[in-house]
Design an enzyme around this catalytic site. Structure first.
Site, PDB file in Angstrom:
ATOM      1  N   GLU A 110       0.830  -1.203   0.000  1.00  0.00           N
ATOM      2  CA  GLU A 110       0.000   0.000   0.000  1.00  0.00           C
ATOM      3  C   GLU A 110       0.866   1.255   0.000  1.00  0.00           C
ATOM      4  O   GLU A 110       1.980   1.264   0.530  1.00  0.00           O
ATOM      5  CB  GLU A 110      -0.926   0.015   1.219  1.00  0.00           C
ATOM      6  N   CYS A 123       3.458   8.790   0.929  1.00  0.00           N
ATOM      7  CA  CYS A 123       3.973   7.851   1.925  1.00  0.00           C
ATOM      8  C   CYS A 123       4.125   6.506   1.235  1.00  0.00           C
ATOM      9  O   CYS A 123       3.130   5.922   0.784  1.00  0.00           O
ATOM     10  CB  CYS A 123       3.009   7.758   3.103  1.00  0.00           C
ATOM     11  N   CYS A 130       6.484  -6.304   7.336  1.00  0.00           N
ATOM     12  CA  CYS A 130       7.602  -5.772   8.105  1.00  0.00           C
ATOM     13  C   CYS A 130       8.048  -6.826   9.095  1.00  0.00           C
ATOM     14  O   CYS A 130       7.221  -7.533   9.682  1.00  0.00           O
ATOM     15  CB  CYS A 130       7.183  -4.495   8.847  1.00  0.00           C
ATOM     16  N   CYS A 134       6.655  -4.833  15.837  1.00  0.00           N
ATOM     17  CA  CYS A 134       6.138  -3.903  16.845  1.00  0.00           C
ATOM     18  C   CYS A 134       4.663  -4.236  17.091  1.00  0.00           C
ATOM     19  O   CYS A 134       3.862  -4.259  16.150  1.00  0.00           O
ATOM     20  CB  CYS A 134       6.288  -2.466  16.371  1.00  0.00           C
ATOM     21  N   CYS A 137       1.490  -2.078  15.754  1.00  0.00           N
ATOM     22  CA  CYS A 137       1.489  -1.698  14.336  1.00  0.00           C
ATOM     23  C   CYS A 137       0.928  -2.845  13.498  1.00  0.00           C
ATOM     24  O   CYS A 137       1.414  -3.986  13.588  1.00  0.00           O
ATOM     25  CB  CYS A 137       2.920  -1.374  13.894  1.00  0.00           C
ATOM     26  N   CYS A 361      -0.583   6.212  10.159  1.00  0.00           N
ATOM     27  CA  CYS A 361       0.610   5.541  10.684  1.00  0.00           C
ATOM     28  C   CYS A 361       0.245   4.266  11.424  1.00  0.00           C
ATOM     29  O   CYS A 361      -0.623   4.272  12.298  1.00  0.00           O
ATOM     30  CB  CYS A 361       1.377   6.471  11.608  1.00  0.00           C
TER      31      CYS A 361
END
Length: 368
Positions: A110, A123, A130, A134, A137, A361
């Site tokens: 995305e 962005c 990832c 974390c 997230c 975010c």
């Protein structure tokens, strides 16, 4: 990927077929060599670059300065389709657009375009998923699928630039002015491709998109050797450090890579980057209710940051499916800001652009 040094951790994505070679993967000399390998005159590479980076087209029918047989062959070999649009969602009266893309191997990523009165920011994702894990997230919880190529990263920006140039974004025709590597992935864990993308984005036209290096931000959770390596590149891009906690005990939980590089090591690398580049470092700090938003943590953060070339972006935690955490109370956020300012640390509370379309975010998960 980063070239490992003794004692350095590496982050290896699963082995997969590579994306097809693209013009954006190559520097100008590499493009001329590639064109020559195809039996064409090297200057054709400059023509092709002008179409892709300046005229924002990859349609051979629009490349009328190239003979038809040449244009078909060059576009087939050097402008292959890297990303196919799957879905687009809009928010903020059409001024925020989240695009879901499918890569050649079915991988989903995305990107988000955000139009403000004075700028347009893209962005972009640097990885599919990832590997930093974390827990607050959505991208980190999805795990790492693979690294993106330089071309796949750059194509996110050129796709946004095309849409703006054609007046397809609310507000009329425009141009991309800022690029932030804050989408899916840890940019510095895909160092080589990200560095190539930064150069393609900032190289003067027609060799690249001609966006100012000072308008590009590269984020990291704190891969210290890669921060040091980036400082030596003699770029003027901004570094953003996703800190999220000023103490190692909590940061070990919120940002697991902290078990390898502690808060002070990360900040020392950031200060070295600022000293080398003259650029102010951004500290990204997600405000999580009753987890990291206590007044004493604001004081500790202020003591760590004061006197340095730094700016803090406080980010009200954006909701993610199944998360046990939520954004801080307004009064706690206000107190946190006041405590940082009392230490002389500049601070801004970031707006949550695109949260209603899971485009803010920590929300990118490339779900269909």
């Amino acid at each position: 990927m980063m070239s490992p040094t003794p004692g350095e951790l590496t982050f290896v994505a699963p082995r997969r077929a590579k994306p097809p070679r693209h013009l954006a993967d190559l520097d100008p000399a590499g493009r001329r060599a590639a064109v020559a390998e195809l039996g064409e005159k090297p200057f054709r590479a400059d023509q092709l670059s002008r179409h892709y980076f300046s005229r924002l087209t990859n349609d051979p029918a629009e490349m009328t300065d190239l003979p038809a047989p040449v244009r078909d062959r060059l576009t087939s070999e050097l402008l292959p389709t890297l990303l196919t649009p799957v879905r687009e969602q809009t928010a903020d009266s059409g001024r925020t657009l989240k695009a879901l893309w499918k890569a050649f191997d079915g991988t989903l990523i995305e990107s988000v375009l955000m139009r403000y009165p004075d700028r347009v920011t893209m962005c972009v994702s640097s990885q599919a998923g990832c590997g930093m894990n974390c827990p607050f997230c959505a991208t980190g919880q999805a795990g790492l699928t693979r690294n993106l190529s330089t071309g796949e990263i750059v194509e996110q920006v050129t796709a946004g630039a095309r849409a703006l140039a054609r007046g397809e974004v609310a507000g009329g025709p425009g141009r991309v002015s800022n690029v932030v590597f804050m989408g899916m992935g840890e940019p510095l864990a895909n160092y080589k491709a990200v560095l190539g993308a930064v150069r393609r984005i900032t190289d003067p036209a027609p060799g690249g998109l001609g966006i100012s290096q000072r308008s590009v931000t590269v984020s990291t959770v704190g891969l210290v050797p890669a921060i040091q390596k980036l400082a030596a590149e003699e770029l003027s891009v901004r570094l953003a450090v996703s800190l999220h906690a000023p103490d190692d005990e909590l940061r070990d939980e919120l940002v697991p890579i902290n078990t390898r590089w502690k808060v002070r090591e990360v900040l020392d690398a950031a200060w070295s980057y600022a000293d080398t580049t003259g650029r102010r470092v951004s500290i990204e700090y997600a405000m999580i209710k009753d987890i990291n938003d206590q007044a004493w943590r604001a004081d500790l953060l202020g003591k760590l940051l004061r006197g340095h070339l730094v700016h803090v972006n406080l980010i009200p935690l954006n909701p993610t499916p199944g998360s046990k955490w939520t954004a801080s109370r307004p009064q706690d956020e206000k107190e946190f800001v006041a405590r940082l300012e009392a230490h002389g640390v500049p601070v801004t509370v970031r707006d949550t652009r695109g949260s209603e379309i899971d485009g803010a975010c920590g929300q990118l998960a490339a779900a269909t």
